[in-house]
Scaffold this active site. Structure first.
Site, PDB file in Angstrom:
ATOM      1  N   GLY A  46      -5.062   4.345  27.313  1.00  0.00           N
ATOM      2  CA  GLY A  46      -6.212   3.520  27.665  1.00  0.00           C
ATOM      3  C   GLY A  46      -6.158   2.190  26.943  1.00  0.00           C
ATOM      4  N   GLN A  51      -9.319  -5.604  23.498  1.00  0.00           N
ATOM      5  CA  GLN A  51      -8.066  -5.366  22.782  1.00  0.00           C
ATOM      6  C   GLN A  51      -7.004  -6.405  23.121  1.00  0.00           C
ATOM      7  OE1 GLN A  51      -7.986  -0.924  23.811  1.00  0.00           O
ATOM      8  NE2 GLN A  51      -7.007  -0.993  21.807  1.00  0.00           N
ATOM      9  N   CYS A  88      -5.422   4.778  18.580  1.00  0.00           N
ATOM     10  CA  CYS A  88      -5.798   3.551  19.279  1.00  0.00           C
ATOM     11  C   CYS A  88      -4.659   2.545  19.173  1.00  0.00           C
ATOM     12  CB  CYS A  88      -7.060   2.985  18.643  1.00  0.00           C
ATOM     13  SG  CYS A  88      -7.639   1.467  19.406  1.00  0.00           S
ATOM     14  N   LEU A  89      -4.379   1.837  20.264  1.00  0.00           N
ATOM     15  CA  LEU A  89      -3.297   0.845  20.242  1.00  0.00           C
ATOM     16  C   LEU A  89      -3.602  -0.299  19.279  1.00  0.00           C
ATOM     17  CD1 LEU A  89      -2.373   0.672  24.037  1.00  0.00           C
ATOM     18  CD2 LEU A  89      -1.148   1.852  22.203  1.00  0.00           C
ATOM     19  N   HIS A 130     -13.842   6.654  24.302  1.00  0.00           N
ATOM     20  CA  HIS A 130     -13.129   5.756  23.377  1.00  0.00           C
ATOM     21  C   HIS A 130     -13.100   4.327  23.922  1.00  0.00           C
ATOM     22  CE1 HIS A 130      -9.631   4.908  20.534  1.00  0.00           C
ATOM     23  NE2 HIS A 130      -9.559   3.895  21.380  1.00  0.00           N
ATOM     24  N   GLU A 131     -12.746   4.193  25.208  1.00  0.00           N
ATOM     25  CA  GLU A 131     -12.614   2.847  25.789  1.00  0.00           C
ATOM     26  C   GLU A 131     -13.985   2.188  25.962  1.00  0.00           C
ATOM     27  OE1 GLU A 131      -9.785   1.636  25.615  1.00  0.00           O
ATOM     28  OE2 GLU A 131      -8.704   3.520  25.407  1.00  0.00           O
ATOM     29  N   HIS A 134     -15.102   0.575  22.833  1.00  0.00           N
ATOM     30  CA  HIS A 134     -14.493  -0.742  22.583  1.00  0.00           C
ATOM     31  C   HIS A 134     -15.356  -1.871  23.167  1.00  0.00           C
ATOM     32  CE1 HIS A 134     -10.635  -0.151  20.639  1.00  0.00           C
ATOM     33  NE2 HIS A 134     -10.242   0.761  21.515  1.00  0.00           N
TER      34      HIS A 134
END
Ligand code: NI
Length: 162
Positions: A46, A51, A88-89, A130-131, A134
């Protein structure tokens, strides 16, 4: 294919509340394509627009079942609970244990302007939460139980033999 630079935790863009998308134009569609490219290139499941430094309510998810594009996602319903590892990226190489709902129902708009509803369980429910976090400037680390750990130090998961 165009890759965008992934912002790393500490970047102020990751701490902002994103604005709703009012109109889906070629600009948003290009962003969605780039976000998918960037997510796949980084082997993520995701990615949220902040991000890549864009403060718009757009996320992309692919848990291995094909790409899902969510513009202005709104979580309508949650139930149950799951506790598991999350990463997380924007925090490469790290992970932590987070409790999330085990079921999520979300309403969103796709890149063609079509509104839809989607239900997800387990990993999909976790990814949606999670997304969407953000988009409100929330990193998963604020929800971690215990300490973050280095992913490379974790032993490979051993499957039960039965
Ligand atoms: Ni993330």
């Amino acid at each position: 294919m165009a890759l965008r630079q992934i912002r790393i935790m500490g970047d102020e863009k990751l701490e902002k509340v994103c604005r709703p998308v009012k109109e889906i134009t070629d600009r948003e569609r290009e962003l969605v394509r780039d976000m998918l490219d960037t997510m796949y290139d980084a082997n993520g499941v995701g990615l949220a627009a902040p991000q890549v430094g864009i403060l718009k309510r757009i996320v992309v998810i692919d848990i291995g079942e094909g790409p899902v594009v969510m513009i202005n996602p709104e979580i309508l319903e949650t139930s149950g609970e799951q506790t598991g590892q999350e990463g997380c990226l924007s925090l490469p190489g790290q992970a932590g244990v987070v409790t999330r709902p085990n079921y999520v129902k979300v309403r969103a708009t796709d890149e063609n302007g079509e509104e839809y509803e989607l239900e997800g369980t387990e990993l999909m429910a976790r990814a949606i939460c999670h997304e969407c976090d953000h988009l409100d400037g929330i990193m998963y680390v604020t929800r971690v139980e215990g300490n973050l750990f280095d992913v490379s130090e974790q032993p490979e998961e051993i499957e039960d033999e039965e």
